[in-house]
Design a protein around this motif. Sequence first.
Motif, PDB file in Angstrom:
ATOM      1  N   ALA A  25       0.834  -1.197   0.000  1.00  0.00           N
ATOM      2  CA  ALA A  25       0.000   0.000   0.000  1.00  0.00           C
ATOM      3  C   ALA A  25       0.875   1.256   0.000  1.00  0.00           C
ATOM      4  O   ALA A  25       0.580   2.240  -0.695  1.00  0.00           O
ATOM      5  N   PHE A  26       1.957   1.235   0.765  1.00  0.00           N
ATOM      6  CA  PHE A  26       2.865   2.370   0.788  1.00  0.00           C
ATOM      7  C   PHE A  26       3.480   2.601  -0.590  1.00  0.00           C
ATOM      8  O   PHE A  26       3.487   3.719  -1.100  1.00  0.00           O
ATOM      9  N   PHE A  27       4.006   1.549  -1.204  1.00  0.00           N
ATOM     10  CA  PHE A  27       4.648   1.707  -2.508  1.00  0.00           C
ATOM     11  C   PHE A  27       3.656   2.109  -3.581  1.00  0.00           C
ATOM     12  O   PHE A  27       3.983   2.903  -4.472  1.00  0.00           O
ATOM     13  N   ASP A  28       2.419   1.605  -3.510  1.00  0.00           N
ATOM     14  CA  ASP A  28       1.390   2.019  -4.473  1.00  0.00           C
ATOM     15  C   ASP A  28       1.107   3.515  -4.334  1.00  0.00           C
ATOM     16  O   ASP A  28       1.038   4.247  -5.324  1.00  0.00           O
ATOM     17  N   SER A  29       0.945   3.976  -3.105  1.00  0.00           N
ATOM     18  CA  SER A  29       0.695   5.397  -2.856  1.00  0.00           C
ATOM     19  C   SER A  29       1.885   6.246  -3.314  1.00  0.00           C
ATOM     20  O   SER A  29       1.713   7.294  -3.948  1.00  0.00           O
ATOM     21  N   TYR A  30       3.074   5.789  -3.008  1.00  0.00           N
ATOM     22  CA  TYR A  30       4.282   6.504  -3.416  1.00  0.00           C
ATOM     23  C   TYR A  30       4.360   6.618  -4.938  1.00  0.00           C
ATOM     24  O   TYR A  30       4.606   7.692  -5.486  1.00  0.00           O
ATOM     25  N   ASN A  31       4.132   5.510  -5.628  1.00  0.00           N
ATOM     26  CA  ASN A  31       4.198   5.519  -7.093  1.00  0.00           C
ATOM     27  C   ASN A  31       3.128   6.414  -7.702  1.00  0.00           C
ATOM     28  O   ASN A  31       3.372   7.079  -8.708  1.00  0.00           O
ATOM     29  N   ARG A  32       1.921   6.456  -7.101  1.00  0.00           N
ATOM     30  CA  ARG A  32       0.872   7.363  -7.590  1.00  0.00           C
ATOM     31  C   ARG A  32       1.298   8.822  -7.430  1.00  0.00           C
ATOM     32  O   ARG A  32       1.083   9.643  -8.309  1.00  0.00           O
ATOM     33  N   GLN A  33       1.926   9.147  -6.304  1.00  0.00           N
ATOM     34  CA  GLN A  33       2.371  10.522  -6.067  1.00  0.00           C
ATOM     35  C   GLN A  33       3.488  10.914  -7.036  1.00  0.00           C
ATOM     36  O   GLN A  33       3.521  12.027  -7.548  1.00  0.00           O
ATOM     37  N   VAL A  34       4.389   9.995  -7.299  1.00  0.00           N
ATOM     38  CA  VAL A  34       5.463  10.274  -8.254  1.00  0.00           C
ATOM     39  C   VAL A  34       4.879  10.494  -9.644  1.00  0.00           C
ATOM     40  O   VAL A  34       5.253  11.429 -10.358  1.00  0.00           O
ATOM     41  N   ALA A  35       3.931   9.646 -10.035  1.00  0.00           N
ATOM     42  CA  ALA A  35       3.306   9.786 -11.352  1.00  0.00           C
ATOM     43  C   ALA A  35       2.535  11.095 -11.452  1.00  0.00           C
ATOM     44  O   ALA A  35       2.524  11.739 -12.511  1.00  0.00           O
TER      45      ALA A  35
END
Length: 140
Positions: free
Chosen positions: A123-133
């Motif tokens: 969940a953390f990495f998914d959220s992080y990747n969404r923010q980067v995108a």
Amino acid sequence: MDAPDVAAEKARFFEVFGAIQAAALPKPGQPITPPKWYGPLASTVPASLPGSSAVVANTADVNAARDAFFNTYRAQLASVGGAPKVEVVQAWTGPMAATVPAGLPGSSPVVANTADVNAARQAFFDSYNRQVAATAGVRV
């Protein structure tokens, strides 16, 4: 862009600075000699090493307080049976530290993650990747 009076003052400053700098630099062929040191030699300044003398001697009050502390310490130590016995620990004979996984990429964990930990991590990495995108096109 500077105002005319600011530009004139900056030019005057750099002119004076250049003259001072040129006067301070050695002339071609002039030997450069470091300034002479007039302070104490390092070998004459005690560094609280065994056998060296103290820079400032203890006063009578300091010596009395120190003696009182050590006398009390020794009395307390004697009242509990003396100094504690220190157990000698045998040298490590197990695997080398290089063979023990330390959570580095490619190494296996010593204790496997639980399903909850894996879900939270994902969940953390998914959220992080969404923010980067979301910020990928924004110029900082």
